[in-house]
Design an enzyme around this catalytic site. Sequence first.
Site, PDB file in Angstrom:
ATOM      1  N   CYS A  71       2.209   1.352  -4.051  1.00  0.00           N
ATOM      2  CA  CYS A  71       1.514   2.596  -3.717  1.00  0.00           C
ATOM      3  C   CYS A  71       2.547   3.688  -3.486  1.00  0.00           C
ATOM      4  CB  CYS A  71       0.584   2.412  -2.523  1.00  0.00           C
ATOM      5  SG  CYS A  71       1.218   2.989  -0.957  1.00  0.00           S
ATOM      6  N   GLU A  72       2.257   4.854  -4.049  1.00  0.00           N
ATOM      7  CA  GLU A  72       3.251   5.925  -3.985  1.00  0.00           C
ATOM      8  C   GLU A  72       3.311   6.589  -2.611  1.00  0.00           C
ATOM      9  OE1 GLU A  72       2.158   8.615  -7.101  1.00  0.00           O
ATOM     10  OE2 GLU A  72       0.751   9.727  -5.852  1.00  0.00           O
ATOM     11  N   HIS A  73       2.366   6.288  -1.755  1.00  0.00           N
ATOM     12  CA  HIS A  73       2.374   6.909  -0.422  1.00  0.00           C
ATOM     13  C   HIS A  73       3.219   6.141   0.578  1.00  0.00           C
ATOM     14  CE1 HIS A  73      -1.715   8.428  -1.938  1.00  0.00           C
ATOM     15  NE2 HIS A  73      -0.807   9.368  -2.108  1.00  0.00           N
ATOM     16  N   HIS A  74       3.297   4.814   0.430  1.00  0.00           N
ATOM     17  CA  HIS A  74       4.014   3.993   1.421  1.00  0.00           C
ATOM     18  C   HIS A  74       5.066   3.078   0.813  1.00  0.00           C
ATOM     19  CE1 HIS A  74      -0.044   4.902   3.076  1.00  0.00           C
ATOM     20  NE2 HIS A  74       0.664   5.189   4.149  1.00  0.00           N
ATOM     21  N   GLN A 112      -4.115   3.808  -7.279  1.00  0.00           N
ATOM     22  CA  GLN A 112      -4.940   2.925  -8.117  1.00  0.00           C
ATOM     23  C   GLN A 112      -5.808   3.716  -9.102  1.00  0.00           C
ATOM     24  OE1 GLN A 112      -6.873  -0.291  -5.963  1.00  0.00           O
ATOM     25  NE2 GLN A 112      -8.502  -0.366  -7.490  1.00  0.00           N
ATOM     26  N   HIS A 140      -4.598  -3.488  -0.826  1.00  0.00           N
ATOM     27  CA  HIS A 140      -3.435  -2.625  -0.567  1.00  0.00           C
ATOM     28  C   HIS A 140      -2.740  -3.057   0.708  1.00  0.00           C
ATOM     29  CE1 HIS A 140      -4.263   0.673  -3.586  1.00  0.00           C
ATOM     30  NE2 HIS A 140      -5.301  -0.139  -3.713  1.00  0.00           N
ATOM     31  N   CYS A 142      -0.564  -1.552   2.343  1.00  0.00           N
ATOM     32  CA  CYS A 142      -0.449  -0.455   3.315  1.00  0.00           C
ATOM     33  C   CYS A 142      -1.680  -0.387   4.216  1.00  0.00           C
ATOM     34  CB  CYS A 142      -0.179   0.885   2.635  1.00  0.00           C
ATOM     35  SG  CYS A 142      -1.428   1.413   1.471  1.00  0.00           S
TER      36      CYS A 142
END
Length: 181
Positions: A71-74, A112, A140, A142
């Site tokens: 995931c690009e956020h975490h 996703q 996920h 995260c």
Amino acid sequence: MENQFAHLIQEIGEDIGREGLVDTPKRAAAAFRFLNSGYHMTLENVLNQAIFEADTEDMVIVKDIELYSLCEHHLLPFIGKCHVAYLPRGRVLGLSKVARIVEMYARRLQIQERLTKQIADAIQTAVDPVGVAVVIEAKHLCMMMRGVEKQNSVMMTSCMLGLFRKQISTRSEFLELINRR
Ligand SMILES: [Zn+2]
């Protein structure tokens, strides 16, 4: 990248000289490069001309493709399954190529929703089918390991193009086939 991982490990309060950690920056850098190796792949070299003439118009389904992405956020993994279908218009993809397309986009920093659409668009570009359908179900980390700690929630995303978008019966046939165990 090795130095940056060494720095991160020190920042969390670890002793970078500790025996178990001596080669960790090197290994972590290699793992991170591998998990993001999709940036160095293109649709053209993934397909490697494995597109074949075929006069079938019947639905082609590849289901339960294992999926591992970040995931690009975490920068934490999301893990699940991808199901792909298309309706050929005179051309089909080589057997392993659908899975390779999934890998090419999964091995990048992702959300996703975008991953789902990129896979569908790539199949559309590759064989210009009458329709494409992609469904991803994933957990996920995260969400599971931090924050709300929801252990069992599965995120579902879908992208329907062409006839799968226009015709409910076609879409239903696909969804029924991927849910059959
Ligand atoms: Zn995340």
